[in-house]
Structure formats: C-alpha cells, structure tokens
Design a protein around this motif. Structure first.
Motif, PDB file in Angstrom:
ATOM      1  N   GLN A   4       0.854  -1.181   0.000  1.00  0.00           N
ATOM      2  CA  GLN A   4       0.000   0.000   0.000  1.00  0.00           C
ATOM      3  C   GLN A   4       0.895   1.238   0.000  1.00  0.00           C
ATOM      4  O   GLN A   4       1.825   1.331   0.800  1.00  0.00           O
ATOM      5  CB  GLN A   4      -0.908   0.007   1.229  1.00  0.00           C
ATOM      6  N   TYR A   5       0.582   2.181  -0.902  1.00  0.00           N
ATOM      7  CA  TYR A   5       1.368   3.412  -1.003  1.00  0.00           C
ATOM      8  C   TYR A   5       0.482   4.504  -1.584  1.00  0.00           C
ATOM      9  O   TYR A   5      -0.622   4.247  -2.042  1.00  0.00           O
ATOM     10  CB  TYR A   5       2.623   3.197  -1.870  1.00  0.00           C
ATOM     11  N   ARG A   6       0.982   5.740  -1.536  1.00  0.00           N
ATOM     12  CA  ARG A   6       0.255   6.880  -2.109  1.00  0.00           C
ATOM     13  C   ARG A   6       0.856   7.222  -3.467  1.00  0.00           C
ATOM     14  O   ARG A   6       2.053   7.149  -3.649  1.00  0.00           O
ATOM     15  CB  ARG A   6       0.348   8.111  -1.204  1.00  0.00           C
ATOM     16  N   CYS A   7      -0.001   7.627  -4.399  1.00  0.00           N
ATOM     17  CA  CYS A   7       0.453   8.076  -5.708  1.00  0.00           C
ATOM     18  C   CYS A   7       1.282   9.340  -5.530  1.00  0.00           C
ATOM     19  O   CYS A   7       0.910  10.234  -4.771  1.00  0.00           O
ATOM     20  CB  CYS A   7      -0.744   8.354  -6.619  1.00  0.00           C
ATOM     21  N   GLU A   8       2.406   9.425  -6.232  1.00  0.00           N
ATOM     22  CA  GLU A   8       3.273  10.594  -6.118  1.00  0.00           C
ATOM     23  C   GLU A   8       2.642  11.841  -6.727  1.00  0.00           C
ATOM     24  O   GLU A   8       2.974  12.948  -6.336  1.00  0.00           O
ATOM     25  CB  GLU A   8       4.610  10.308  -6.807  1.00  0.00           C
ATOM     26  N   SER A   9       1.705  11.681  -7.662  1.00  0.00           N
ATOM     27  CA  SER A   9       1.085  12.832  -8.324  1.00  0.00           C
ATOM     28  C   SER A   9      -0.157  13.337  -7.602  1.00  0.00           C
ATOM     29  O   SER A   9      -0.279  14.523  -7.328  1.00  0.00           O
ATOM     30  CB  SER A   9       0.708  12.476  -9.761  1.00  0.00           C
ATOM     31  N   CYS A  10      -1.087  12.423  -7.307  1.00  0.00           N
ATOM     32  CA  CYS A  10      -2.368  12.861  -6.742  1.00  0.00           C
ATOM     33  C   CYS A  10      -2.547  12.507  -5.269  1.00  0.00           C
ATOM     34  O   CYS A  10      -3.548  12.886  -4.668  1.00  0.00           O
ATOM     35  CB  CYS A  10      -3.527  12.301  -7.562  1.00  0.00           C
ATOM     36  N   ALA A  11      -1.621  11.769  -4.698  1.00  0.00           N
ATOM     37  CA  ALA A  11      -1.627  11.388  -3.276  1.00  0.00           C
ATOM     38  C   ALA A  11      -2.787  10.482  -2.882  1.00  0.00           C
ATOM     39  O   ALA A  11      -3.117  10.366  -1.703  1.00  0.00           O
ATOM     40  CB  ALA A  11      -1.583  12.618  -2.370  1.00  0.00           C
ATOM     41  N   GLU A  12      -3.402   9.821  -3.844  1.00  0.00           N
ATOM     42  CA  GLU A  12      -4.474   8.873  -3.540  1.00  0.00           C
ATOM     43  C   GLU A  12      -3.845   7.538  -3.112  1.00  0.00           C
ATOM     44  O   GLU A  12      -2.794   7.151  -3.617  1.00  0.00           O
ATOM     45  CB  GLU A  12      -5.369   8.653  -4.759  1.00  0.00           C
TER      46      GLU A  12
END
Length: 194
Positions: A4-12
């Motif tokens: 599980q991680y956050r998208c670097e562009s949109c932080a979703e």
C-alpha cells in the motif's frame, strides 16, 4: 500480502500485489506512471477501495506514453466555431443576394436605356419600377446579413480564441450594413430633392 502506497502525483492511496514491487504502474485515479515501492508506505485507517488493474492487463509504460496528446477543444469552443462557420456562410449568401440584386438592377437599367444617363434618373426609374427579383433579393440579403451578424456575435461571445470565421463574418456584416444604410440615406435624400 499487498503493498500500500500513495500516488506521487495525486496522493491517492493505492494497493497492489507484492510481486509488482519495483515495477512501473499507472495510478487508477490520475493515470500518471510511477514506481511501486518495495514495501508498504501507507497505513490506511480504512480499507482502500480502488486497486489498479492486474499486471497482465495494465498498459505498457513507454517514453511515448508521456508525450502530450493534442487537446480537443471543449464543447462550447466547438459549438462557437460551428456558429462562426454558419455566420460566415450566411453572410456570404447575403453577399450573393446583393450581387443578384445589383445584376438585376443593371439589367433593368439597360433595358430602360438609362445605364449611361444621369444617376438621378436611374435612381428614380429603379424606385418607380417594381421588379420582384430585386425586392426578394434585397429582402433575403437583409435577413441573411442580420442572421450572420447575430450568429457571429453569439459565436464570438462563446469562443476564447481562434474564431476567425466569426470575426470575418462580423466585419463583413458591419461593412455591408454601413454601406446599405448610407445607400438608403442617399436614395432618400435624392428622392426628397427631386
């Protein structure tokens, strides 16, 4: 176990299978490509609902993926350009009707033998002679120029840039409208003095 991680562009938040660690994948929210971390970097308070497509189904990320595709104008811009085209066509049809009226007037003056006479006599003869073709052509011209003027104004009000057809139609309508008003005023002044 899932990563599980956050998208670097949109932080979703994104969740993928372990075997995808270190590979490149697209974000299901914003579509940007990013590298999947080796271990989870996000600890959600609630379960993550959306997951990216399975590795076999995902699109291959290449350097061509990052090239910008040409943007399609929004619907209002397309509608404004269409109205501008209609305005120009309508105005050109009005010009055609003006040409028909002028040619028919010259033919009538030639038939009456007044082509080389005094302009006042020719004006008076045209005013006194009823020719339905001239009347219909002038009426159609006036309606078409008015429609072209309105369409060009609406088109220019809706568009932001690059609407040369509407601008051309507007300038033609204004120029022809000014000429017609001056012609009517000169004719009325000539009939009033004669």
């Amino acid at each position: 176990m899932a990563i599980q991680y956050r998208c670097e562009s949109c932080a979703e938040p994104i969740e993928v299978d372990d075997e995808l660690a270190g590979q490149t994948a697209r974000c299901p929210y914003c579509g940007s490509a990013g590298t999947i971390p080796a271990h989870s970097t996000y600890a959600p308070g609630a379960a993550v609902v959306a997951r990216p497509a399975r590795w076999e189904e995902r699109e291959e990320v290449t350097s061509e993926t990052f090239q910008r595709t040409p943007s399609v104008p929004p619907a209002t811009q397309r509608r404004a350009r269409t109205l501008g085209t209609y305005a120009l066509v309508t105005t050109l049809l009005g010009l055609l009707c003006l040409g028909v009226a002028m040619v028919r007037s010259l033919m009538l003056l030639a038939r009456l033998g007044l082509l080389e006479g005094e302009p006042a006599e020719a004006q008076k003869a045209l005013a006194e002679t009823f020719d339905p073709v001239i009347v219909v052509a002038q009426f159609a011209m006036a309606l078409l120029l008015l429609a072209g003027f309105v369409l060009s104004i609406v088109s220019l009000a809706q568009s932001r840039r690059g609407n040369w057809t509407a601008l051309t139609a507007l300038l033609l309508c204004l120029g022809l409208g000014t000429c017609l008003v001056l012609a009517v005023l000169v004719t009325l002044a000539g009939l009033g003095t004669g």
